[in-house]
Enzyme design. Structure first.
Site, PDB file in Angstrom:
ATOM      1  N   SER A 198       0.844  -1.194   0.000  1.00 42.13           N
ATOM      2  CA  SER A 198       0.000   0.000   0.000  1.00 42.13           C
ATOM      3  C   SER A 198       0.885   1.253   0.000  1.00 42.13           C
ATOM      4  O   SER A 198       1.694   1.416  -0.915  1.00 42.13           O
ATOM      5  CB  SER A 198      -0.960  -0.042   1.193  1.00 42.13           C
ATOM      6  N   ASP A 265     -17.427 -15.904 -12.108  1.00 40.08           N
ATOM      7  CA  ASP A 265     -16.478 -16.798 -11.450  1.00 40.08           C
ATOM      8  C   ASP A 265     -15.893 -17.824 -12.419  1.00 40.08           C
ATOM      9  O   ASP A 265     -14.686 -18.078 -12.441  1.00 40.08           O
ATOM     10  CB  ASP A 265     -17.215 -17.498 -10.292  1.00 40.08           C
ATOM     11  N   ASP A 268     -12.685 -17.947 -15.594  1.00 44.38           N
ATOM     12  CA  ASP A 268     -11.274 -18.310 -15.495  1.00 44.38           C
ATOM     13  C   ASP A 268     -11.084 -19.826 -15.430  1.00 44.38           C
ATOM     14  O   ASP A 268      -9.975 -20.307 -15.198  1.00 44.38           O
ATOM     15  CB  ASP A 268     -10.636 -17.632 -14.269  1.00 44.38           C
ATOM     16  N   VAL A 270     -12.308 -21.977 -13.211  1.00 40.28           N
ATOM     17  CA  VAL A 270     -12.501 -22.608 -11.904  1.00 40.28           C
ATOM     18  C   VAL A 270     -13.563 -21.832 -11.140  1.00 40.28           C
ATOM     19  O   VAL A 270     -13.486 -20.610 -11.030  1.00 40.28           O
ATOM     20  CB  VAL A 270     -11.198 -22.589 -11.069  1.00 40.28           C
ATOM     21  N   ASP A 272     -14.661 -20.858  -7.852  1.00 35.52           N
ATOM     22  CA  ASP A 272     -14.123 -20.873  -6.489  1.00 35.52           C
ATOM     23  C   ASP A 272     -14.350 -19.550  -5.769  1.00 35.52           C
ATOM     24  O   ASP A 272     -13.669 -19.239  -4.794  1.00 35.52           O
ATOM     25  CB  ASP A 272     -12.620 -21.176  -6.543  1.00 35.52           C
ATOM     26  N   ASP A 417      -8.643  -6.234  -4.652  1.00 30.71           N
ATOM     27  CA  ASP A 417      -8.338  -5.126  -3.735  1.00 30.71           C
ATOM     28  C   ASP A 417      -9.536  -4.175  -3.689  1.00 30.71           C
ATOM     29  O   ASP A 417      -9.928  -3.628  -4.721  1.00 30.71           O
ATOM     30  CB  ASP A 417      -7.082  -4.396  -4.237  1.00 30.71           C
ATOM     31  N   HIS A 453      -6.821  -5.990   0.163  1.00 32.36           N
ATOM     32  CA  HIS A 453      -5.803  -4.948   0.224  1.00 32.36           C
ATOM     33  C   HIS A 453      -4.790  -5.279   1.323  1.00 32.36           C
ATOM     34  O   HIS A 453      -5.018  -5.006   2.483  1.00 32.36           O
ATOM     35  CB  HIS A 453      -6.437  -3.585   0.479  1.00 32.36           C
TER      36      HIS A 453
END
Ligand SMILES: *[C@@H]1O[C@H](CO)[C@@H](O)[C@H](O)[C@H]1NC(C)=O
Ligand SMILES: *[C@@H]1O[C@H](CO)[C@@H](O)[C@H](O)[C@H]1NC(C)=O
Ligand SMILES: *[C@@H]1O[C@H](CO)[C@@H](O)[C@H](O)[C@H]1NC(C)=O
Ligand SMILES: *[C@@H]1O[C@H](CO)[C@@H](O)[C@H](O)[C@H]1NC(C)=O
Ligand SMILES: *[C@@H]1O[C@H](CO)[C@@H](O)[C@H](O)[C@H]1NC(C)=O
Ligand SMILES: *[C@@H]1O[C@H](CO)[C@@H](O)[C@H](O)[C@H]1NC(C)=O
Ligand SMILES: *[C@@H]1O[C@H](CO)[C@@H](O)[C@H](O)[C@H]1NC(C)=O
Ligand SMILES: *[C@@H]1O[C@H](CO)[C@@H](O)[C@H](O)[C@H]1NC(C)=O
Length: 527
Positions: A198, A265, A268, A270, A272, A417, A453
């Site tokens: 950060s 979801d 990609d 998968v 999860d 984030d 984050h």
């Protein structure tokens, strides 16, 4: 040429005691004699006047760290170190900066490495967040308060010299100068590393950009670069709520996030709960309007948070969050009275943006952020960019001097984030690669799907980031991937997957989805 300084001097003593141990002592005892203000000379720091130095041993230190190595909780016990405190000023700047060096008390506890530790939000951070972790790994370590109190979200005690006037000297200390000083005060005999997340990530990139010979290796996690834009843009969802006059309930936002995850979801490969392909996610929150608890205003705020800050005429100002990032950080509404915005004391991140606008942009302690209009916001955005890009932006893509120094840089940013959009870091990395197509020789960026984050979230964090950096610096082994590891879930389960060097992504190849070997780094998620 490096100045003779505290750590190298103590390092020399350590070397002596190590030799004596080789010459007969079975274990090197904690040596209290070398840890005293009489035994340690004042460091030499160009442009500074050293005001005081103290040193005393601390034995059996214990602490609980919420985010060791920028993401996991860790209890540290039984730490012995020499606590060296240095206070100095830049003559004419009317500042007073405190630096602490924590040095292992015996050579057997020391790995002959040095670490610069980073801050958070408005704190350069002389707290005890990062020093104990570094020392527990055997590093000697440095931290600076940057000349102001280590308070995270409220800069009101130091931002202004007087109403209307920013304390530019303290801002320069915070932005850059104190970081260079701390590195010089602590500069080591052997290898030195920066590790921060950060604001600490921004500090790491500042070292690479402006002080490229100070550290041999830098980890810059979720860096708060483009500060002058990000700290205005973070207010955007609040602004939208203020203008709508509606503060949707937290459960509405949770329902929208859950629906977005359900929709995206699988893109990609998968399912999860992690959106690892945010660029492919086309979910429209307005499709939920009319379902129980969901109103058009909640959809509008979610879309604003995902799209990112835009001017009145629709021009791009900054990136938005990815759709699996919780919305309650930029749109905190769990604490509100009906029809009223969240009071800052209950919403620390809101306070971060609110105070930036109040103290640094308006420079007016009684500025009322709440009634800022879209038109006012555009002006504030321009003013912030115009005045602070060169001080705090930390987005210079020209790393020529860093490259020449031979140092190495690993950056990572979690894709979920909820505070700093990961795309800001991606945009920076792309600019570096555009300038220098061979930048991967010294700089690699890893996206971390599903993480929060600097902690939190259901996704992956680099498990081995610091070791990967040490291997790159000291053994020339460039990281092809980092091992991504989730934080333990409620049942204590941990999942692993490779974190791939951007722009590669971890594509599922079949087998156990919780095991890193089931993924390959490739250009797309297609199998
Ligand atoms: C501490 O270390 C120094 C340097 O190696 C040595 O001269 C001294 O005797 C040691 N003192 C103690 C108390 O161990
Ligand atoms: C070093 O000093 C601390 C605190 O003064 C003391 O507790 C400890 O016993 C000392 N250790 C040695 C080896 O003298
Ligand atoms: C070190 O501190 C722990 C508590 O944090 C305590 O239980 C232990 O007895 C202490 N050890 C010594 C040698 O003082
Ligand atoms: C740290 O210690 C506290 C208190 O003993 C305990 O509740 C917590 O689970 C520990 N955390 C870790 C990460 O071990
Ligand atoms: C280190 O020394 C400074 C200055 O004396 C002091 O303020 C600080 O509390 C010390 N840290 C620890 C962990 O004792
Ligand atoms: C943000 O980054 C992702 C890659 O993680 C990319 O696919 C997407 O297009 C970017 N979004 C924007 C708004 O630039
Ligand atoms: C700030 O502005 C809002 C909206 O106009 C108003 O409701 C609030 O009372 C103002 N606060 C102060 C302290 O003036
Ligand atoms: C907020 O409202 C007050 C009272 O209406 C006004 O004096 C002030 O200028 C407004 N602030 C902004 C930033 O518009």
């Amino acid at each position: 040429m490096k100045l003779l300084n505290i750590v190298s001097w103590i390092g020399c003593r350590y070397t002596l005691s190590l030799i004596s141990s080789v010459a007969g002592t079975a274990t090197v005892p904690a040596n209290n004699t070398t840890c005293s203000s009489d035994a340690i000379p004042f460091p030499s720091l160009f442009g500074a006047e050293i005001l005081s130095l103290s040193a005393s041993p601390f034995t059996n230190f214990s602490t609980s760290l919420p985010q060791a190595d920028q993401h996991f909780a860790l209890n540290i016990t039984g730490l012995d170190f020499c606590n060296v405190s240095v206070q100095y000023t830049h003559p004419g700047w009317n500042d007073r900066i405190n630096v602490q060096l924590w040095l292992p008390l015996s050579s057997s506890q020391w790995n002959e490495r040095f670490m610069g530790t980073g801050g958070a939000a408005y704190a350069s951070e002389l707290g005890v967040l990062s020093l104990p972790y570094a020392v527990s790994l055997g590093y000697s370590a440095v931290a600076t308060d940057g000349g102001h109190p280590s308070v995270y979200f409220d800069p009101s005690s130091w931002a202004l010299s007087s109403p209307g006037n920013v304390n530019w000297f303290l801002l320069q200390d915070f932005a850059a100068v104190a970081l260079d000083d701390a590195a010089t005060i602590g500069s080591p005999p052997r290898h030195s590393y920066w590790n921060g997340c950060s604001e600490g990530g921004r500090q790491g990139l500042m070292m690479a950009q402006r002080y490229p010979t100070q550290y041999d290796g830098i980890i810059a996690a979720a860096p708060a670069i483009n500060w002058e834009k990000v700290l205005v843009a973070g207010y955007w969802p609040q602004l939208v709520m203020n203008q709508l006059g509606v503060y949707p309930s937290e459960c509405e936002f949770e329902a929208i996030t859950a629906a977005a995850i359900a929709a995206c979801d699988g893109l990609d490969g998968v399912e999860d709960g992690i959106i690892a392909a945010p660029g492919l996610c086309q979910f429209d929150p307005y499709t939920l309007v009319g379902q129980p608890f969901n109103h058009a205003e909640a959809a509008a705020v979610a879309l604003a948070a995902w799209t990112g800050s835009r001017s009145v005429s629709g021009e791009f100002q900054w990136y938005g969050l990815n759709q699996d990032a919780p919305l309650n950080v930029l749109a905190p509404t769990s604490c509100i009275l009906p029809g009223r915005p969240c009071p800052s004391d209950f919403a620390p991140f809101y306070q971060l943006f609110n105070t930036w606008l109040t103290y640094f942009v308006a420079k007016n302690p009684v500025f009322n952020v709440t009634n800022v209009t879209y038109r006012d916001y555009d002006t504030l955005f321009r003013q912030s960019t115009n005045q602070y890009a060169s001080i705090l932006g930390t987005a210079d893509a020209d790393l020529t001097d860093f490259r020449a120094s031979g140092a190495k840089l690993i950056a990572w940013h979690a894709l979920a984030d909820p505070l700093l959009p990961a795309n800001g870091t991606i945009e920076y990395y792309e600019r570096v690669l555009e300038r220098d197509p061979r930048a991967t020789d010294y700089f690699r960026f890893f996206a971390a799907p599903g993480g929060g984050h600097c902690g939190g979230g259901v996704g992956y964090y680099p498990h081995s980031g610091l070791q990967a950096l040490v291997d790159w610096v000291e053994s020339g082994i460039a990281p092809e991937t980092l091992l991504g590891r989730t934080l333990p879930d409620d049942e204590g389960k941990i999942r692993e997957a490779p974190l791939c060097p951007y722009p590669l992504v971890a594509a599922y190849q079949g087998g156990d989805v919780d095991v890193a070997g089931s993924f390959w780094c490739q250009e797309s998620f297609l199998r």
